[in-house]
Design a protein around this motif. Structure first.
Motif, PDB file in Angstrom:
ATOM      1  N   ARG A 109       0.845  -1.192   0.000  1.00 11.24           N
ATOM      2  CA  ARG A 109       0.000   0.000   0.000  1.00 11.24           C
ATOM      3  C   ARG A 109       0.887   1.251   0.000  1.00 11.24           C
ATOM      4  N   LYS A 110       0.362   2.318  -0.562  1.00 14.03           N
ATOM      5  CA  LYS A 110       1.064   3.594  -0.629  1.00 14.03           C
ATOM      6  C   LYS A 110       0.237   4.648   0.091  1.00 14.03           C
ATOM      7  N   ILE A 111       0.898   5.418   0.961  1.00 18.34           N
ATOM      8  CA  ILE A 111       0.230   6.492   1.685  1.00 18.34           C
ATOM      9  C   ILE A 111       0.876   7.814   1.288  1.00 18.34           C
ATOM     10  N   ALA A 112       0.100   8.711   0.713  1.00 18.83           N
ATOM     11  CA  ALA A 112       0.587  10.032   0.333  1.00 18.83           C
ATOM     12  C   ALA A 112       0.808  10.873   1.582  1.00 18.83           C
ATOM     13  N   PRO A 113       1.561  11.972   1.469  1.00 15.83           N
ATOM     14  CA  PRO A 113       1.813  12.806   2.653  1.00 15.83           C
ATOM     15  C   PRO A 113       0.545  13.292   3.350  1.00 15.83           C
ATOM     16  N   ASP A 114      -0.566  13.425   2.599  1.00 10.29           N
ATOM     17  CA  ASP A 114      -1.817  13.870   3.215  1.00 10.29           C
ATOM     18  C   ASP A 114      -2.610  12.725   3.832  1.00 10.29           C
ATOM     19  N   GLY A 115      -2.063  11.496   3.776  1.00  9.47           N
ATOM     20  CA  GLY A 115      -2.726  10.351   4.386  1.00  9.47           C
ATOM     21  C   GLY A 115      -3.568   9.522   3.438  1.00  9.47           C
ATOM     22  N   ALA A 116      -3.722   9.963   2.196  1.00 11.51           N
ATOM     23  CA  ALA A 116      -4.536   9.204   1.247  1.00 11.51           C
ATOM     24  C   ALA A 116      -3.859   7.874   0.927  1.00 11.51           C
ATOM     25  N   VAL A 117      -4.615   6.786   0.978  1.00 12.48           N
ATOM     26  CA  VAL A 117      -4.087   5.435   0.804  1.00 12.48           C
ATOM     27  C   VAL A 117      -4.515   4.863  -0.535  1.00 12.48           C
ATOM     28  N   SER A 118      -3.574   4.233  -1.240  1.00 11.20           N
ATOM     29  CA  SER A 118      -3.851   3.533  -2.490  1.00 11.20           C
ATOM     30  C   SER A 118      -3.078   2.216  -2.482  1.00 11.20           C
ATOM     31  N   THR A 119      -3.370   1.360  -3.435  1.00 11.74           N
ATOM     32  CA  THR A 119      -2.662   0.088  -3.562  1.00 11.74           C
ATOM     33  C   THR A 119      -1.668   0.174  -4.704  1.00 11.74           C
TER      34      THR A 119
END
Length: 377
Positions: free
Chosen positions: A260-270
């Motif tokens: 999983r990837k978490i952007a600096p703003d907390g948004a999570v993607s796969t």
């Protein structure tokens, strides 16, 4: 010698999950790395007899706490590994409750902790830990350890002085000042370029953030189990174990069957992987993004080009920034066989670290209590 299985209730599921996955039959559909590359796997340290606590297990191999050079030294369930600017490794051991130092040529010494375990601050062998997992290093050479058995994050200076960096020792998910914050079986740590620490809070199914000033907050996850993507407070994780961070402030999480990837703003993607059969284990398949699959993603590290390297049970997988997954090493017969690429074999891989150039990987082979070296030429 203490049994290396983690004793705290918050970690029982973690160990059971790994053991079950190891003994589950998995038909592999993996490809070797491009023919232009040669991947060489060797044993850097571990497996030796050097003190009275060393013993042979018919399942786990040779387990001990002996210092020494190369295969004369011994470990007990090495769970995390990190590399300093001089190329020295620091290994956190879940079974020995110690931090070991391994030089580039394989000389092993005990840096902090002792086999008795506990929760005591102090210097070197006077300090105690309990079932440590992930380990990270900051720009000043200080080590930080996910002390999972004690529910805290410990700090170890270059001189070996151990203190409690974050966590009250109580099991929970409280945010706020580091001393009063709480965790539930923290297992993975990573730093970003600004000095923020990220914690894989395994028991809480959360990713926590600790600022350089010591304030703890929740970056992503709501405590529920799942693979839901989206804003941090609505996303869910299933088995967040280890972390890596890139130069842009993105955090990558090994989450059982997915990266999983978490952007600096907390948004999570796969980034890669898929949920597969919710009731079972996936087959390791190379491919891009959701077409790829993992069996049990654990140790994770990132090189200067943004490529991720993942310990996937008994394989080392590479994930490009675009999410393309390939298998670098593992898949051979035996539980700890040196060799090239997929002809080599591992037990169960936990911690993993890659150098910035991406041509040298060290892995903590938890199941066989060895430190393995992987050269990519």
């Amino acid at each position: 010698m203490k049994n290396f299985h983690l004793k705290k209730i918050g970690l029982i599921a973690f160990i059971a999950f790994s053991a079950c996955c190891f003994f589950t039959s998995c038909t592999k559909d993996v490809s070797t790395v491009p023919s232009a590359q040669t991947v060489i796997v060797t044993t850097l340290a571990g497996g030796g007899i050097g003190n009275a606590t060393t013993f042979d297990s018919p399942v786990y191999g040779r387990i001990g706490a002996a210092d020494g050079t190369g295969t004369a030294a011994s470990f007990n369930a090495p769970a995390g590994v990190v590399i300093d600017a001089a190329g020295n490794l620091y290994v956190s051991e879940a079974g020995n409750h110690m931090i070991r130092k391994v030089t580039p040529v394989g000389v092993v010494s005990t840096f902090a902790g002792n086999t008795a375990g506990g929760f005591t601050n102090g210097t070197g062998a006077a300090a105690t830990f309990s079932s440590m997992q992930g380990i990270a290093i900051d720009a000043s050479g200080n080590l930080y350890v996910a002390d999972a058995g004690n529910q805290v994050i410990r700090k170890v200076t270059p001189g070996g002085m151990v203190s409690t960096f974050a966590g009250s020792g109580a099991m929970g998910s409280n945010n706020g000042p580091a001393a009063s914050a709480s965790f539930n079986a923290p297992t993975g740590l990573a730093f970003d370029g600004a000095g923020n620490m990220y914690v894989a809070d395994f028991g809480n199914k959360l990713i926590r953030k600790i600022t350089p000033g010591g304030t703890v907050s929740t970056l992503a996850g709501n405590g529920s189990v799942g693979y839901d993507n989206g804003p941090g407070n609505t996303a869910t994780f299933t088995s967040p174990i280890r972390l890596a961070a890139d130069g842009a402030g993105n955090v990558y999480v090994s989450d059982f069957k997915m990266i999983r990837k978490i952007a600096p703003d907390g948004a999570v993607s796969t980034l890669a992987g898929n949920a597969g059969n919710p009731g079972g284990y996936s087959t390791p398949v190379d491919g891009k993004s959701g077409a790829a699959s993992f069996v049990s993603a654990d140790g994770i590290s990132i090189d200067a080009a943004g490529n991720l390297y993942v310990g996937d049970l008994a394989l080392i997988r590479k994930v490009t920034p675009a999410g393309a997954v390939s298998t670098l090493a593992g898949g051979g017969t035996g539980t700890a066989t040196d060799g090239t690429g997929t002809h080599a074999s591992f037990g169960i891989l936990r911690g993993l670290v890659v150098n910035p150039a991406g041509n040298l990987i060290y892995v903590a082979d938890y199941f066989t209590s060895l430190i393995r070296k992987v050269e990519i030429k």
